[in-house]
Write an enzyme that holds these catalytic residues in place. Structure first.
Site, PDB file in Angstrom:
ATOM      1  N   ARG A  18       0.829  -1.217   0.000  1.00 37.63           N
ATOM      2  CA  ARG A  18       0.000   0.000   0.000  1.00 37.63           C
ATOM      3  C   ARG A  18       0.854   1.254   0.000  1.00 37.63           C
ATOM      4  O   ARG A  18       0.371   2.349  -0.206  1.00 37.63           O
ATOM      5  CB  ARG A  18      -0.894   0.016   1.249  1.00 37.63           C
ATOM      6  CG  ARG A  18      -2.099  -0.891   1.162  1.00 37.63           C
ATOM      7  CD  ARG A  18      -3.150  -0.485   2.174  1.00 37.63           C
ATOM      8  NE  ARG A  18      -2.674  -0.663   3.528  1.00 37.63           N
ATOM      9  CZ  ARG A  18      -3.080  -1.635   4.346  1.00 37.63           C
ATOM     10  NH1 ARG A  18      -3.962  -2.514   3.941  1.00 37.63           N
ATOM     11  NH2 ARG A  18      -2.616  -1.732   5.572  1.00 37.63           N
ATOM     12  N   CYS A  81      13.858 -14.821  -4.303  1.00 37.15           N
ATOM     13  CA  CYS A  81      12.860 -15.204  -3.276  1.00 37.15           C
ATOM     14  C   CYS A  81      13.470 -15.958  -2.096  1.00 37.15           C
ATOM     15  O   CYS A  81      12.807 -16.157  -1.076  1.00 37.15           O
ATOM     16  CB  CYS A  81      11.770 -16.041  -3.916  1.00 37.15           C
ATOM     17  SG  CYS A  81      10.955 -15.180  -5.263  1.00 37.15           S
ATOM     18  N   CYS A 213       0.904 -16.830  -5.089  1.00 37.99           N
ATOM     19  CA  CYS A 213       1.150 -15.926  -3.981  1.00 37.99           C
ATOM     20  C   CYS A 213       0.889 -14.506  -4.476  1.00 37.99           C
ATOM     21  O   CYS A 213       1.045 -14.219  -5.658  1.00 37.99           O
ATOM     22  CB  CYS A 213       2.589 -16.051  -3.473  1.00 37.99           C
ATOM     23  SG  CYS A 213       3.836 -15.534  -4.656  1.00 37.99           S
TER      24      CYS A 213
HETATM   25  C1  LIG Z   1      -1.353 -13.422  -9.031  1.00 40.92           C
HETATM   26  C2  LIG Z   1      -1.047 -12.081  -9.668  1.00 40.92           C
HETATM   27  C3  LIG Z   1      -0.755 -12.243 -11.166  1.00 40.92           C
HETATM   28  C4  LIG Z   1      -2.269 -11.197  -9.477  1.00 40.92           C
HETATM   29  O1  LIG Z   1      -1.999  -9.970 -10.083  1.00 40.92           O
HETATM   30  P1  LIG Z   1      -3.063  -8.741 -10.038  1.00 40.92           P
HETATM   31  O2  LIG Z   1      -4.445  -9.265 -10.108  1.00 40.92           O
HETATM   32  O3  LIG Z   1      -2.590  -7.764 -11.060  1.00 40.92           O
HETATM   33  O4  LIG Z   1      -2.779  -8.235  -8.571  1.00 40.92           O
HETATM   34  P2  LIG Z   1      -2.942  -6.839  -7.880  1.00 40.92           P
HETATM   35  O5  LIG Z   1      -1.772  -6.705  -6.978  1.00 40.92           O
HETATM   36  O6  LIG Z   1      -3.182  -5.718  -8.842  1.00 40.92           O
HETATM   37  O7  LIG Z   1      -4.215  -7.054  -6.985  1.00 40.92           O
HETATM   38  C5  LIG Z   1      -5.551  -6.986  -7.445  1.00 40.92           C
HETATM   39  C6  LIG Z   1      -6.445  -7.575  -6.356  1.00 40.92           C
HETATM   40  O8  LIG Z   1      -6.237  -9.004  -6.321  1.00 40.92           O
HETATM   41  C7  LIG Z   1      -5.773  -9.405  -5.042  1.00 40.92           C
HETATM   42  N1  LIG Z   1      -4.746 -10.437  -5.253  1.00 40.92           N
HETATM   43  C8  LIG Z   1      -3.558 -10.286  -5.859  1.00 40.92           C
HETATM   44  N2  LIG Z   1      -2.907 -11.452  -5.879  1.00 40.92           N
HETATM   45  C9  LIG Z   1      -3.686 -12.342  -5.249  1.00 40.92           C
HETATM   46  C10 LIG Z   1      -3.551 -13.694  -4.946  1.00 40.92           C
HETATM   47  N3  LIG Z   1      -2.458 -14.351  -5.289  1.00 40.92           N
HETATM   48  N4  LIG Z   1      -4.546 -14.307  -4.288  1.00 40.92           N
HETATM   49  C11 LIG Z   1      -5.658 -13.625  -3.940  1.00 40.92           C
HETATM   50  N5  LIG Z   1      -5.847 -12.320  -4.209  1.00 40.92           N
HETATM   51  C12 LIG Z   1      -4.877 -11.698  -4.861  1.00 40.92           C
HETATM   52  C13 LIG Z   1      -5.166  -8.170  -4.439  1.00 40.92           C
HETATM   53  O9  LIG Z   1      -5.145  -8.219  -3.045  1.00 40.92           O
HETATM   54  C14 LIG Z   1      -6.070  -7.083  -4.964  1.00 40.92           C
HETATM   55  O10 LIG Z   1      -7.254  -7.059  -4.202  1.00 40.92           O
HETATM   56  P3  LIG Z   1      -8.036  -5.657  -3.905  1.00 40.92           P
HETATM   57  O11 LIG Z   1      -8.332  -5.063  -5.245  1.00 40.92           O
HETATM   58  O12 LIG Z   1      -9.225  -6.079  -3.126  1.00 40.92           O
HETATM   59  O13 LIG Z   1      -7.072  -4.816  -3.138  1.00 40.92           O
HETATM   60  C15 LIG Z   1       0.179 -11.404  -8.985  1.00 40.92           C
HETATM   61  O14 LIG Z   1      -0.126 -11.206  -7.617  1.00 40.92           O
HETATM   62  C16 LIG Z   1       1.426 -12.247  -9.127  1.00 40.92           C
HETATM   63  O15 LIG Z   1       2.098 -12.213 -10.150  1.00 40.92           O
HETATM   64  N6  LIG Z   1       1.816 -13.013  -8.079  1.00 40.92           N
HETATM   65  C17 LIG Z   1       3.054 -13.757  -8.067  1.00 40.92           C
HETATM   66  C18 LIG Z   1       4.197 -12.938  -7.525  1.00 40.92           C
HETATM   67  C19 LIG Z   1       5.511 -13.628  -7.742  1.00 40.92           C
HETATM   68  O16 LIG Z   1       5.828 -14.019  -8.846  1.00 40.92           O
HETATM   69  N7  LIG Z   1       6.315 -13.788  -6.698  1.00 40.92           N
HETATM   70  C20 LIG Z   1       7.539 -14.488  -6.781  1.00 40.92           C
HETATM   71  C21 LIG Z   1       7.291 -15.945  -6.817  1.00 40.92           C
HETATM   72  S1  LIG Z   1       8.678 -16.885  -7.267  1.00 40.92           S
END
Ligand SMILES: CC(C)(COP(=O)(O)OP(=O)(O)OC[C@H]1O[C@@H](n2cnc3c(N)ncnc32)[C@H](O)[C@@H]1OP(=O)(O)O)[C@@H](O)C(=O)NCCC(=O)NCCS
Length: 434
Positions: A18, A81, A213
């Site tokens: 945030r 990570c 995640c």
């Molecule tokens: C899963 C993913 C693609 C979702 O992307 P997104 O929808 O653009 O995510 P945002 O951050 O814009 O969040 C949008 C909404 O979805 C929620 N959200 C994001 N990721 C989430 C998840 N994994 N599970 C549940 N909710 C999720 C957010 O909290 C947000 O909710 P809000 O609007 O109520 O605040 C992204 O979180 C991601 O790439 N995760 C993996 C990160 C990663 O690669 N880490 C390293 C691993 S090796």
């Protein structure tokens, strides 16, 4: 190598990025909690390793100077990570080698919403080789996040090669979300049905959003010490021994045409084998596991890589209920990265905190019964994996010395907590914002 014990742990609640709380505040919270946990001041710390991926150099010093400019060596660590457990490895090595008696591993991160993006688009990506292999074999999807593609393709390959199904992946996510409701540090604490998980938006291949995640902000900290230090400070009734710790990096298998290997499974396999050897145990001796479920597919692959099942049989662990309460192992009682969140630098130290609480039997209604050995697995693409084995060092553990149980309550720190933890020498401090 001298014996090394974790004597103090602490973490902040993991939250959605945030931008309202900055890394010095997150880092301070975790460090103060870990010091309060073992009743020490920052003066006891002779060496610190600080992990974060996103930030300029020397952020570790910026965090720790709030506790006192005591002039100890501070090393800043970045290993994708696995950054948090890499910091833990540094701190442990400093004690194991006899260089210091007491060291701190601190990990913190401030991330952004959405999927991970490179901050350095003008230079070679450390993952260029694996992306090249993907391009030349399956083709890269320009619209899907890179990490989700690597782990999604690895999951698909495991399904094809060994007869697992996409439902197995969804079941992993269902379990970790279910576990998270008992962990107050978790970013998400919601139960979802299998159908809700399967029907959430597809991110890549078999991976839906609820099997990924999120990005997160937060911090974790562990304090490690030698046997002599534990004795001298009367800390046996809260010490947990690190009986093995191994880091591995990629082998050339990572560049093979088999997508399972793109996710670093071979690193996990080698590190785990060596760690069990060092600890003098087999996987069956372990009761509780915190493993790197950045995507549900990686939890499946890791059952196999960590030897929790026979090769090619990871899905049978799910079918037999052997990855949750009542089964052979409890995997990710914290909710894992999928629910708890994944602030890259902090994750390895959050896993450590959970396992130390589990070993001390402080974990309340998410407590795993009869914990003697606990297993930690933290992996970063690029790549590095750290596998750690913890062992109970006492038959009976004391109640928390803080006025609440930090394993079951995620409280912010107060001025009094900070005052207790900060250096008592004539050191100067950078202003601390609590
Ligand atoms: C899963 C993913 C693609 C979702 O992307 P997104 O929808 O653009 O995510 P945002 O951050 O814009 O969040 C949008 C909404 O979805 C929620 N959200 C994001 N990721 C989430 C998840 N994994 N599970 C549940 N909710 C999720 C957010 O909290 C947000 O909710 P809000 O609007 O109520 O605040 C992204 O979180 C991601 O790439 N995760 C993996 C990160 C990663 O690669 N880490 C390293 C691993 S090796």
């Amino acid at each position: 190598m001298n014996k090394v014990y974790v004597i103090g742990v602490g973490m902040s609640k993991f939250i959605k990025p945030r931008g309202e709380v900055d890394y010095p505040e997150f880092g301070l919270e975790a460090a103060v909690k870990a010091l309060n946990d073992c009743g020490l001041t920052y003066d006891a710390i002779e060496f610190a390793a600080c992990g974060y991926v996103y930030g300029d150099s020397t952020c570790g010093q910026r965090v720790l100077y709030q506790l006192g400019m005591t002039q100890i060596p501070v090393i800043n660590v970045n290993n994708n990570c696995s950054t948090g457990s890499t910091a833990l490895l540094q701190a442990r090595n400093a004690v194991a080698s006899g260089t210091v008696q007491c060291a701190m591993a601190l990990g913190f991160e401030r991330m952004e919403r959405g999927s991970l993006k490179s901050k350095w688009a003008d230079r070679t990506s450390p993952l260029d080789h694996v992306y090249q292999v993907i391009k030349s074999t399956q083709g890269l999807d320009p619209k899907a996040p890179g990490a989700a593609q690597i782990f999604g393709r690895a999951g698909e390959a495991y399904i094809k090669q060994y007869g697992a199904t996409p439902t197995h992946l969804a079941k992993i996510a269902e379990k970790n979300h279910r576990h998270s409701i008992k962990n107050p540090y978790s970013q998400f604490q919601d139960v979802y049905s299998l159908e809700q998980i399967q029907q959430s938006p597809t991110i890549y291949g078999p991976l839906t959003k609820l099997q990924c995640c999120p990005t997160s902000d937060g911090a974790g900290c562990a304090i490690v010490a030698s046997e002599a230090f534990v004795k001298q400070h009367g800390l046996w009734d809260q010490a947990v021994e690190i009986v093995a710790q191994v880091m591995a990096t990629d082998s050339p298998d990572m560049l093979s045409k088999n997508p399972i290997e793109w996710a670093g499974v071979d690193m996990t396999r080698r590190a785990a084998r060596q760690a069990y050897q060092q600890a003098g145990i087999t996987p069956s001796d372990v009761q509780v596991v915190e493993l790197h479920d950045c995507f549900s597919a990686n939890e499946l692959l890791s059952y196999d890589g960590l030897g929790l099942t026979a090769p090619g049989k990871a899905h049978t662990l799910i079918d037999n209920g052997d990855n949750t309460y009542g089964g052979k192992y409890v995997v990710n009682p914290s909710g894992g990265l999928i629910s708890k969140g994944h602030p890259l630098g902090a994750t390895g130290l959050a896993q450590c905190s959970e396992l130390v609480w589990q070993a001390r039997q402080w974990a309340g209604d998410r407590q795993v019964p009869n914990v003697k050995y606990a297993l930690q697995h933290n992996v970063g693409l690029g790549g590095a994996v750290v596998v750690t084995v913890y062992k109970k060092a006492s038959d009976t553990y004391a109640a928390p010395r803080t006025d609440y149980n930090p394993a079951v309550e995620a409280r912010p720190i107060r001025q009094v907590d900070y005052e207790q933890a900060k250096s008592k020498t004539r050191a100067e401090f950078l202003e601390a914002k609590l």
